[in-house]
Enzyme design. Structure first.
Site, PDB file in Angstrom:
ATOM      1  CB  SER A  64      42.225  43.498  39.189  1.00  0.00           C
ATOM      2  OG  SER A  64      43.256  43.565  40.134  1.00  0.00           O
ATOM      3  CE  LYS A  67      42.790  40.946  42.019  1.00  0.00           C
ATOM      4  NZ  LYS A  67      42.952  42.257  42.686  1.00  0.00           N
ATOM      5  CE1 TYR A 194      45.936  38.637  42.398  1.00  0.00           C
ATOM      6  CE2 TYR A 194      48.173  39.400  42.785  1.00  0.00           C
ATOM      7  CZ  TYR A 194      46.835  39.664  42.597  1.00  0.00           C
ATOM      8  OH  TYR A 194      46.388  40.971  42.585  1.00  0.00           O
ATOM      9  CE1 TYR A 247      40.317  45.682  43.878  1.00  0.00           C
ATOM     10  CE2 TYR A 247      40.417  47.120  41.969  1.00  0.00           C
ATOM     11  CZ  TYR A 247      40.631  45.897  42.563  1.00  0.00           C
ATOM     12  OH  TYR A 247      41.154  44.888  41.837  1.00  0.00           O
ATOM     13  CB  VAL A 265      46.339  48.591  37.883  1.00  0.00           C
ATOM     14  CG1 VAL A 265      45.717  48.818  39.242  1.00  0.00           C
ATOM     15  CG2 VAL A 265      47.197  47.341  37.858  1.00  0.00           C
TER      16      VAL A 265
END
Ligand code: DON
Length: 311
Positions: A64, A67, A194, A247, A265
């Site tokens: 991630s 992103k 993605y 998050y 992760v």
């Protein structure tokens, strides 16, 4: 400040705890076999100084963290139009939650939850189509990251395949958004982008440099007079990292560390001290919120030792 000594001290302090707690992400089979007893840390300052310690040269799956780079690319290309499809609020839910998306008619809360990153990928795929399908969004992402590092960066094909083979939730999220008319492109093309962005391999030294523009108002980490994002865009990326980058742990991270952070992760975390430096840490074992356990400890130690904070 002697950053090299600070980083070495952090690694020495945390090394005895390697492998003691936390779990390597196992829901993507290609990540499950990573040795948890690894810890790397690196930084890049606004004036180009670099320091690194531990396993800072070992490549890992950035997951991630990608992103941040896809958001950067989408902000460069779409400007404010990007926000028609994506919000800027913390989700308070797991990164792959479906529930919120149903309640909010397919508009993701922010670009750092999976749904938001899939929506960003859709925008990047549309951009390529707008150019008459020259190239691909995947190639654009690698080109950006490689230019920021100053060396070629690649996808890990095995991880990308593993993501695709087991990405049931991401497939559900993308189809859900498509059903609300919030994705313009084929679900397969968007997810292919993605899954590949998540499978980019980088090490801490490359990450600290590549995200270096975030600590210096968007200036390219080493190309003179070249801007990656403008000052306003850079502040906004940092604001999103602070409020949404980890998050449902974002509140605790702001409380304990006080820096904009983005986690993945794979165990990586990028943290920004505006006007000073960008820091990348990596240790694969995760806590219950999906953030690197020793990576967060390393950041806590860094701010304790240096007194750096945005507050
Ligand atoms: O979408 C997924 O499941 C992963 N490829 C990326 C998730 C991730 O890194 C979330 N971060 N904490």
């Amino acid at each position: 400040m002697n950053y090299q000594a600070v980083l070495e001290d952090i690694v020495t302090t945390l090394r005895p705890f390697l492998g003691a707690d936390g779990k390597v992400a196992s829901y993507i089979p290609a990540l499950a076999c990573i040795d948890p007893k690894q810890l790397g840390i690196a930084l890049h300052t606004c004036n180009g100084e670099e320091a690194a310690a531990g396993d800072s040269a070992t490549p890992f799956s950035i997951q991630s963290l990608s992103k941040v780079f896809t958001l950067t690319l989408a902000m460069q290309r779409l400007g404010d139009a990007l926000w028609e499809r994506i919000g800027r609020e913390p989700s308070g839910s797991a990164f792959n939650s479906l529930v919120q998306l149903e309640n909010e008619q397919g508009k993701p809360r922010n670009p750092f939850i999976n749904a938001g990153a899939i929506a960003v990928a859709d925008r990047l795929v549309s951009h390529v189509q707008g150019k008459g399908n020259r190239g691909s969004a995947k190639a654009d992402i690698l080109a950006l990251v490689s230019s920021l590092c100053g060396e070629p960066i690649e996808f890990d094909a095995e991880v990308a395949a593993s993501e695709a083979a087991t990405g049931y939730r991401n497939i559900a999220l993308a189809n859900f958004m498509k059903s609300f008319g919030k994705l313009d492109n084929d679900v397969e093309a968007v997810l292919d982008t993605y899954f590949h962005q998540c499978a980019i391999r980088m090490n801490c030294q490359q990450l600290a440099r590549a995200a270096g523009f975030l600590c210096c108002d968007g200036a390219h980490p080493f190309e003179q007079d070249s801007e990656v994002t403008n000052e306003r865009q850079t502040r906004r990326i940092n604001a999103l990292m602070l409020t949404c980058g980890t998050y449902d742990a974002a509140g605790d991270v702001a409380f304990n560390i006080g820096l904009p952070c983005k986690s993945g992760v794979g165990g990586g975390i990028v943290a920004v001290v505006p006007d000073r430096l960008t820091l990348a840490v990596w240790s694969p074992a995760l806590d219950a919120t999906g953030n690197s356990l020793l990576g967060m400890k390393a950041l806590e130690l860094f701010v304790a030792k240096t007194g750096l904070s945005v507050f």
